[in-house]
Design a protein around this motif. Structure first.
Motif, PDB file in Angstrom:
ATOM      1  N   LEU A 221      38.727 -30.122   1.748  1.00  0.00           N
ATOM      2  CA  LEU A 221      38.659 -31.118   2.816  1.00  0.00           C
ATOM      3  C   LEU A 221      39.877 -30.940   3.721  1.00  0.00           C
ATOM      4  CD1 LEU A 221      37.806 -34.140   0.504  1.00  0.00           C
ATOM      5  CD2 LEU A 221      36.239 -33.052   2.134  1.00  0.00           C
ATOM      6  N   PRO A 222      39.752 -31.287   5.000  1.00  0.00           N
ATOM      7  CA  PRO A 222      40.896 -31.162   5.902  1.00  0.00           C
ATOM      8  C   PRO A 222      42.088 -31.968   5.371  1.00  0.00           C
ATOM      9  CG  PRO A 222      38.903 -31.618   7.143  1.00  0.00           C
ATOM     10  CD  PRO A 222      38.553 -31.786   5.693  1.00  0.00           C
ATOM     11  N   GLY A 223      43.241 -31.328   5.277  1.00  0.00           N
ATOM     12  CA  GLY A 223      44.446 -32.003   4.782  1.00  0.00           C
ATOM     13  C   GLY A 223      44.855 -31.522   3.403  1.00  0.00           C
ATOM     14  N   GLN A 224      43.920 -30.899   2.664  1.00  0.00           N
ATOM     15  CA  GLN A 224      44.251 -30.434   1.317  1.00  0.00           C
ATOM     16  C   GLN A 224      45.064 -29.134   1.355  1.00  0.00           C
ATOM     17  OE1 GLN A 224      40.212 -30.667  -0.662  1.00  0.00           O
ATOM     18  NE2 GLN A 224      41.442 -31.875  -2.090  1.00  0.00           N
ATOM     19  N   PHE A 225      45.581 -28.745   0.198  1.00  0.00           N
ATOM     20  CA  PHE A 225      46.417 -27.543   0.134  1.00  0.00           C
ATOM     21  C   PHE A 225      46.088 -26.709  -1.101  1.00  0.00           C
ATOM     22  CE2 PHE A 225      48.681 -30.748  -2.289  1.00  0.00           C
ATOM     23  CZ  PHE A 225      49.256 -30.055  -3.341  1.00  0.00           C
ATOM     24  N   VAL A 226      46.582 -25.479  -1.104  1.00  0.00           N
ATOM     25  CA  VAL A 226      46.458 -24.624  -2.293  1.00  0.00           C
ATOM     26  C   VAL A 226      47.848 -24.179  -2.726  1.00  0.00           C
ATOM     27  CG1 VAL A 226      44.170 -23.614  -1.929  1.00  0.00           C
ATOM     28  CG2 VAL A 226      46.164 -22.552  -0.842  1.00  0.00           C
TER      29      VAL A 226
ATOM     30  N   ALA B  14      44.325 -23.945   6.791  1.00  0.00           N
ATOM     31  CA  ALA B  14      44.430 -23.901   8.254  1.00  0.00           C
ATOM     32  C   ALA B  14      43.109 -23.474   8.894  1.00  0.00           C
ATOM     33  CB  ALA B  14      45.546 -22.942   8.657  1.00  0.00           C
ATOM     34  N   SER B  15      42.025 -23.482   8.121  1.00  0.00           N
ATOM     35  CA  SER B  15      40.742 -23.023   8.673  1.00  0.00           C
ATOM     36  C   SER B  15      39.682 -24.108   8.500  1.00  0.00           C
ATOM     37  CB  SER B  15      40.310 -21.740   7.969  1.00  0.00           C
ATOM     38  OG  SER B  15      40.326 -21.935   6.567  1.00  0.00           O
ATOM     39  N   SER B  16      38.483 -23.810   8.999  1.00  0.00           N
ATOM     40  CA  SER B  16      37.430 -24.822   8.955  1.00  0.00           C
ATOM     41  C   SER B  16      36.919 -25.050   7.533  1.00  0.00           C
ATOM     42  CB  SER B  16      36.258 -24.388   9.832  1.00  0.00           C
ATOM     43  OG  SER B  16      35.186 -25.280   9.620  1.00  0.00           O
ATOM     44  N   PRO B  17      36.794 -26.321   7.137  1.00  0.00           N
ATOM     45  CA  PRO B  17      36.239 -26.609   5.803  1.00  0.00           C
ATOM     46  C   PRO B  17      34.743 -26.290   5.746  1.00  0.00           C
ATOM     47  CG  PRO B  17      36.576 -28.642   7.022  1.00  0.00           C
ATOM     48  CD  PRO B  17      37.162 -27.544   7.864  1.00  0.00           C
ATOM     49  N   LEU B  18      34.139 -26.050   6.916  1.00  0.00           N
ATOM     50  CA  LEU B  18      32.697 -25.742   6.932  1.00  0.00           C
ATOM     51  C   LEU B  18      32.454 -24.278   6.576  1.00  0.00           C
ATOM     52  CD1 LEU B  18      31.981 -27.701  10.220  1.00  0.00           C
ATOM     53  CD2 LEU B  18      31.501 -28.471   7.886  1.00  0.00           C
TER      54      LEU B  18
ATOM     55  N   LEU C 235      46.425 -29.372  10.901  1.00  0.00           N
ATOM     56  CA  LEU C 235      45.471 -30.143  11.701  1.00  0.00           C
ATOM     57  C   LEU C 235      44.258 -29.296  12.101  1.00  0.00           C
ATOM     58  CD1 LEU C 235      47.717 -32.274  14.105  1.00  0.00           C
ATOM     59  CD2 LEU C 235      47.075 -32.692  11.726  1.00  0.00           C
ATOM     60  N   ARG C 236      44.394 -27.976  11.996  1.00  0.00           N
ATOM     61  CA  ARG C 236      43.303 -27.113  12.464  1.00  0.00           C
ATOM     62  C   ARG C 236      41.992 -27.332  11.686  1.00  0.00           C
ATOM     63  NH1 ARG C 236      42.552 -21.046  11.934  1.00  0.00           N
ATOM     64  NH2 ARG C 236      41.336 -20.365  13.743  1.00  0.00           N
ATOM     65  N   PRO C 237      42.022 -27.524  10.351  1.00  0.00           N
ATOM     66  CA  PRO C 237      40.761 -27.808   9.651  1.00  0.00           C
ATOM     67  C   PRO C 237      40.086 -29.072  10.183  1.00  0.00           C
ATOM     68  CG  PRO C 237      42.479 -27.279   8.078  1.00  0.00           C
ATOM     69  CD  PRO C 237      43.151 -27.425   9.414  1.00  0.00           C
ATOM     70  N   LEU C 238      40.922 -30.058  10.511  1.00  0.00           N
ATOM     71  CA  LEU C 238      40.419 -31.323  11.049  1.00  0.00           C
ATOM     72  C   LEU C 238      39.778 -31.102  12.423  1.00  0.00           C
ATOM     73  CD1 LEU C 238      40.864 -34.520  10.751  1.00  0.00           C
ATOM     74  CD2 LEU C 238      42.961 -34.146  12.023  1.00  0.00           C
ATOM     75  N   ILE C 239      40.471 -30.327  13.269  1.00  0.00           N
ATOM     76  CA  ILE C 239      39.964 -30.047  14.617  1.00  0.00           C
ATOM     77  C   ILE C 239      38.647 -29.274  14.522  1.00  0.00           C
ATOM     78  CG2 ILE C 239      40.432 -28.765  16.764  1.00  0.00           C
ATOM     79  CD1 ILE C 239      43.484 -29.273  16.154  1.00  0.00           C
ATOM     80  N   LEU C 240      38.637 -28.220  13.725  1.00  0.00           N
ATOM     81  CA  LEU C 240      37.438 -27.385  13.630  1.00  0.00           C
ATOM     82  C   LEU C 240      36.259 -28.170  13.035  1.00  0.00           C
ATOM     83  CD1 LEU C 240      39.094 -24.039  12.471  1.00  0.00           C
ATOM     84  CD2 LEU C 240      38.156 -24.553  14.740  1.00  0.00           C
ATOM     85  N   TYR C 241      36.567 -29.076  12.135  1.00  0.00           N
ATOM     86  CA  TYR C 241      35.516 -29.915  11.543  1.00  0.00           C
ATOM     87  C   TYR C 241      34.932 -30.855  12.590  1.00  0.00           C
ATOM     88  CZ  TYR C 241      33.350 -33.544   8.634  1.00  0.00           C
ATOM     89  OH  TYR C 241      32.471 -34.455   8.087  1.00  0.00           O
ATOM     90  N   MET C 242      35.813 -31.541  13.326  1.00  0.00           N
ATOM     91  CA  MET C 242      35.333 -32.538  14.295  1.00  0.00           C
ATOM     92  C   MET C 242      34.658 -31.889  15.496  1.00  0.00           C
ATOM     93  SD  MET C 242      38.219 -35.557  14.284  1.00  0.00           S
ATOM     94  CE  MET C 242      39.439 -34.547  15.060  1.00  0.00           C
TER      95      MET C 242
END
Lengths: 337, 277
Positions: free
Chosen positions: B41-46, B61-65, B125-132
């Motif tokens: 999910l956007p915001g998570q880490f590894v 830093a990439s899309s969760p989709l 923030l990029r996963p969030l942006i790409l998701y939205m």
């Protein structure tokens, strides 16, 4: 269970019979200190009311533990060096510490597999403590030094014999298939509800507990003055039976890269040092505050236990005379005002 | 029992040099071996490992989709990041995760979004942006405004994305740099100054910030001053950590652990936490 009373003279013999297939760990002398160590010769074992210098924490959570190996073919092998172990002669304060370690490492969404495996393979035999050492304050932490049920088997000292109380199935399994007749003490009968009746009757002093909101403790206490003498050596965290902070360290061994888990300490500046150079706990004030608040406020809020058993080891071993008991008492006074 | 400390094998499939300045930031496109999927999910880490060197946490830093690969944008700063920077496509790394909480994707539905990022702070923030901005989700959110700040025009990351992002309906990007530069068409000035000149409905907007601590401090104070409720201003924190799963005892702020209670927090939560950890 037929085994109720065993002769004190027979205890080592009994442990030898129980110990088959198990590594036996018990108090023994080493370099002039009584410590928990693997017993290879029963004569080494010391059965006493003395609280050992170190707690048995390292047998569940070793100071240095091989966790996994990465090889050159691109594989990873998880290492497991746990053994079936009996830890004998653990005092109620150290047994209380197991609650904290279990709550942090073996509960919640994620589990620490190495700790869980060791915990499953370890049988704790508890014993009471007859007197408080200088620095001990278990009573003020609400701990009954004569009895604890946070173990698998508890041996209650009845003078010339021990009353054996089996607490868990794991404890019971230890005695299965054993011919117990030769260890038995003459028939004795005990009053009912002994566990309750043996609670200390002397008036217990005020409990050392912090019940305030974290920001109040964080901000209203003069941590600069309290931490002034601390040298940051970290001995308190190494000897503490509840401290469990750790780091991973990779070491190259021939063709392998081995990942070890090592004890770490909040008393060290590098514990929280970011790669950027920023350090949120850059002075001993922040570090000592973290140690006290982690034990008395944060773990209590997250897990429901104060992570201090009053064993007094940090007090007895501190080269600068730091004393968590007086620090917490002082905090309580500040909060009372 | 799932052993949360043991990583799985992964392969770097592409390395992208992010900035044209001397700031050493690269984005690593990574896939798990045997085509295992990464669900996050956007915001998570590894936690990323280089055996023999060590392990460190990095935000996605990439899309969760996109589940076949994921990206991590990494600045060369310490031992692990330096070792990663020496790797190339085809190299093996080890990954465990995803860990941590996420941005409140569902809670933010129906609201306008204001994103403010400074430098590498755009990465989480990029996963969030790409998701939205994805077609399947774009209608769930109102207007999306982005205020992206960098020290100079050469310090922006993901510039390759900007044109595409701007083309999405009801989406706007403002770029700002610290000092004037010849030929620069964007804004000049710190984000907390620029944000006060922007227009938004404080009663129907979520703000999400990420950047250097000093930027978070000034921007969040400005947003509160402009009338944003504290529980609608989100940010993501970073802290030194070993385990990522709430055991090792390093990343706490008060009783909260950045690894499991965060890394995403809102300002209402942050203002209740002790200041200096």
């Amino acid at each position: 269970m037929s085994l109720e009373a065993i002769s004190k003279k027979r205890i080592k013999e009994l442990l030898e019979s129980l110990g088959e297939g198990y590594k036996l760990v018990a108090p023994a002398w080493e370099d002039g200190k009584l410590v928990f160590k693997e017993i290879k010769n029963m004569d080494e074992m010391v059965i006493s009311h003395e609280l050992p210098y170190k707690s048995p924490k390292e047998f569940l959570f070793p100071q240095l533990e091989r966790m996994m190996c990465f090889d050159t073919t691109g594989g990873v092998t998880v290492e497991d060096q746990s053994e079936k172990t009996i830890v004998f002669g653990v005092k109620p304060c150290d047994l209380e510490a197991l609650k904290v370690l279990k709550a942090v490492l073996a509960q919640g969404k994620f589990h620490d597999a190495w700790f869980v495996t060791r915990m499953e393979k370890t049988i704790f035999i508890g014993m009471g403590c007859s007197s408080e050492k200088p620095g001990c304050f278990c009573a003020q932490r609400g701990i009954n030094r004569k009895y604890s049920s946070t173990c698998d088997v508890f041996l209650r000292d009845m003078g010339d014999h021990y009353k054996v109380e089996i607490i868990t199935d794991k404890g019971r399994s230890l005695f299965n298939g054993l011919d117990l007749k030769k260890f038995k003490f003459e028939e004795v009968s005990y009053p009912e509800n002994m566990a309750q009746s043996s609670r200390p009757t002397d008036e217990t002093p005020r409990l050392l507990e912090i019940d305030a909101e974290e920001n109040v403790v964080f901000n209203q206490v003069d941590w600069d003055r309290i931490a002034e003498r601390c040298l940051g050596c970290g001995i308190c965290t190494y000897l503490c039976p509840t401290c469990h902070c750790f780091a991973f360290k990779d070491v190259k061994e021939k063709d392998l890269s081995v990942r070890y888990r090592v004890w770490d300490s909040c008393m060290y500046p590098k514990f929280t040092l970011h790669a950027s150079g920023h350090n949120p706990r850059s002075t001993k004030k922040e570090r000592f505050r973290q140690r006290v608040m982690h034990k008395y406020v944060y773990i209590k809020q997250n897990q429901g236990y104060t992570a201090c058993t009053g064993c007094g080891r940090c007090i007895r071993s501190c080269p600068a005379g730091m004393n968590i008991k007086t620090v917490v008492s002082e905090i309580m006074e500040v909060l009372d005002e | 029992m799932n052993n949360s400390y043991v990583p799985v094998k992964a392969e770097i499939i592409e390395v992208i040099q992010e900035t044209s300045s001397d700031v050493d930031i690269k984005t690593f496109k990574i896939k798990l071996v045997d085509d295992e999927k990464m669900d996050f999910l956007p915001g998570q880490f590894v936690e990323l490992s280089i055996p023999g060197v060590g392990e460190a946490p990095f935000g996605f830093a990439s899309s969760p989709l996109e589940r076949n690969f994921f990206e991590l944008s990494i600045k060369k700063t310490g031992l692990v990041t330096e070792a990663v920077h020496n790797l190339w496509a085809g190299a093996t790394v080890w990954i465990r995760g995803p860990f941590g909480n996420s941005f409140p994707m569902e809670e933010m539905e129906g609201s306008n979004i204001l994103l403010i990022a400074g430098g590498l702070g755009l990465a989480p923030l990029r996963p969030l942006i790409l998701y939205m901005l994805d077609e399947s989700n774009r209608d769930k959110y109102g207007s999306i405004q982005m205020l992206l700040a960098a020290r100079s025009s050469r310090d922006f990351i993901y510039t390759r994305d900007f044109d595409q992002w701007k083309e999405v309906k009801n989406t706007d990007i403002i770029l700002t740099i610290d000092n004037p530069e010849e030929g620069w068409k964007g804004r000049v000035g710190y984000p907390h100054i620029i944000v006060s000149e922007m227009e938004f409905d404080v009663n129907n907007t979520y703000a999400v910030l990420c950047g250097p601590p000093i930027m978070i401090k000034f921007v969040s104070a400005k947003l509160v001053e402009l009338g944003f409720p504290e529980n609608r201003i989100f940010t993501t924190l970073e802290m030194r950590m070993t385990c990522g799963v709430g055991k090792c005892g390093k990343c706490n702020i008060g009783h909260r652990y950045v690894c499991i209670d965060g890394p995403v927090f809102n300002m209402a939560q942050l203002s209740q936490m002790p200041d200096e950890y």
